[in-house]
Scaffold this motif. Structure first.
Motif, PDB file in Angstrom:
ATOM      1  N   LYS A  29       1.251  -0.961   0.005  1.00  0.00           N
ATOM      2  CA  LYS A  29       0.076   0.138   0.011  1.00  0.00           C
ATOM      3  C   LYS A  29       0.797   1.483   0.023  1.00  0.00           C
ATOM      4  N   CYS A 173      -2.594   4.151  -5.156  1.00  0.00           N
ATOM      5  CA  CYS A 173      -3.396   3.235  -5.889  1.00  0.00           C
ATOM      6  C   CYS A 173      -3.670   2.439  -7.124  1.00  0.00           C
ATOM      7  N   VAL A 208      -6.739  -0.301   0.490  1.00  0.00           N
ATOM      8  CA  VAL A 208      -6.968   1.124   0.347  1.00  0.00           C
ATOM      9  C   VAL A 208      -7.868   1.197   0.789  1.00  0.00           C
TER      10      VAL A 208
END
Length: 266
Positions: A29, A173, A208
């Motif tokens: 992430k 992302c 996320v």
């Protein structure tokens, strides 16, 4: 790109890039945004330049000059990595006042995950065997990243030639979401089983918030790169972006194949 296996290896690359992250602290992430990824890439390149080629000591101040982030952001990013044993601040044996930034193998492998996947894709088409030794040895992967970082600093990044991919990679992302949408497009064309493209499903896959996914998809819609969906699972990527992504993949495959040959010689 004219090889009949090309799109299949792009499919396999996308499959690799959207694999659920391993359990534990969300390193993937953290790196799923271009500025932070680039900083980690340069950190690794700086260390292997010093270790293998006599480049200047890989300390924080030198990284701050090339990281692509502000000095404060770079220091905070390194502190986060160091707190998780992903980067080590070692004392230089010949000068106790000097601290070097040494990347952990786990950081090298995560940063190099896309590099190795592109190299594996190249092997599948060329019939070469470049990827296995680099996949096995984090030191070889780190050396390849150093060679790439040196080339990027000298002549610019490969991704700069692909503005839509570049823009999406700047979002948290953004790149894995793009890979998921491209993969869905291939599956839709071939009639294969689809996976969910809802905000919640993509957010869960990539660890996320749904707002991060919404930001990526919103940018794509505004840029005309995503057709207005009829429902949450019907998002269709514009063919212009699919073509650009394929050309980006071909360029990266060639880039890392070239560097892997230099790495094996070294």
């Amino acid at each position: 790109m004219t090889d009949g296996r090309f799109r299949q290896v792009v499919v396999q690359y996308c499959e690799t890039m959207i694999e659920p992250a391993p359990a534990g602290w969300p390193l993937r992430k953290l790196l799923n945004q271009l500025e932070r990824y680039y900083s980690a890439y340069m950190l690794i390149g700086q260390y292997y330049g010093w270790r293998n080629h006599g480049a200047p000591v890989p300390n924080l101040s030198r990284l701050q000059a090339i990281s692509g982030q502000s000095p404060r952001q770079t220091a905070s990013f390194c502190a986060t990595l160091e707190a998780r044993n992903l980067v080590f601040s070692d004392t230089l044996a010949i000068d106790k006042r000097q601290k070097i930034l040494r990347p952990a193998d786990s950081l090298i492998r995560e940063v190099g995950r896309s590099c190795a996947a592109f190299l594996k894709a190249y092997d599948a088409i060329a019939g070469s065997d470049l990827a296995p030794p680099i996949e096995r040895d984090a030191g070889l992967l780190g050396e390849m990243i150093h060679l790439s970082a040196t080339r990027v600093r000298g002549s610019g990044s490969v991704i700069a030639l692909y503005p839509r991919v570049l823009a999406l990679s700047g979002y948290d992302c953004g790149y894995p979401t793009l890979a998921a949408l491209i993969l869905a497009q291939y599956r839709r064309r071939s009639g294969k089983e689809m996976f969910s493209l809802t905000h919640s499903a993509l957010a869960e896959r990539f660890q996320v918030s749904e707002s991060h996914i919404g930001n990526v998809l919103g940018h794509m819609r505004q840029a005309g790169a995503l057709m207005p969906p009829r429902g949450p699972d019907d998002a269709v990527v514009a063919e212009e972006l699919v073509d650009e992504f394929e050309r980006w993949c071909a360029a990266e495959m060639a880039h890392y194949a070239d560097l892997a040959r230099e790495t094996s010689v070294w």
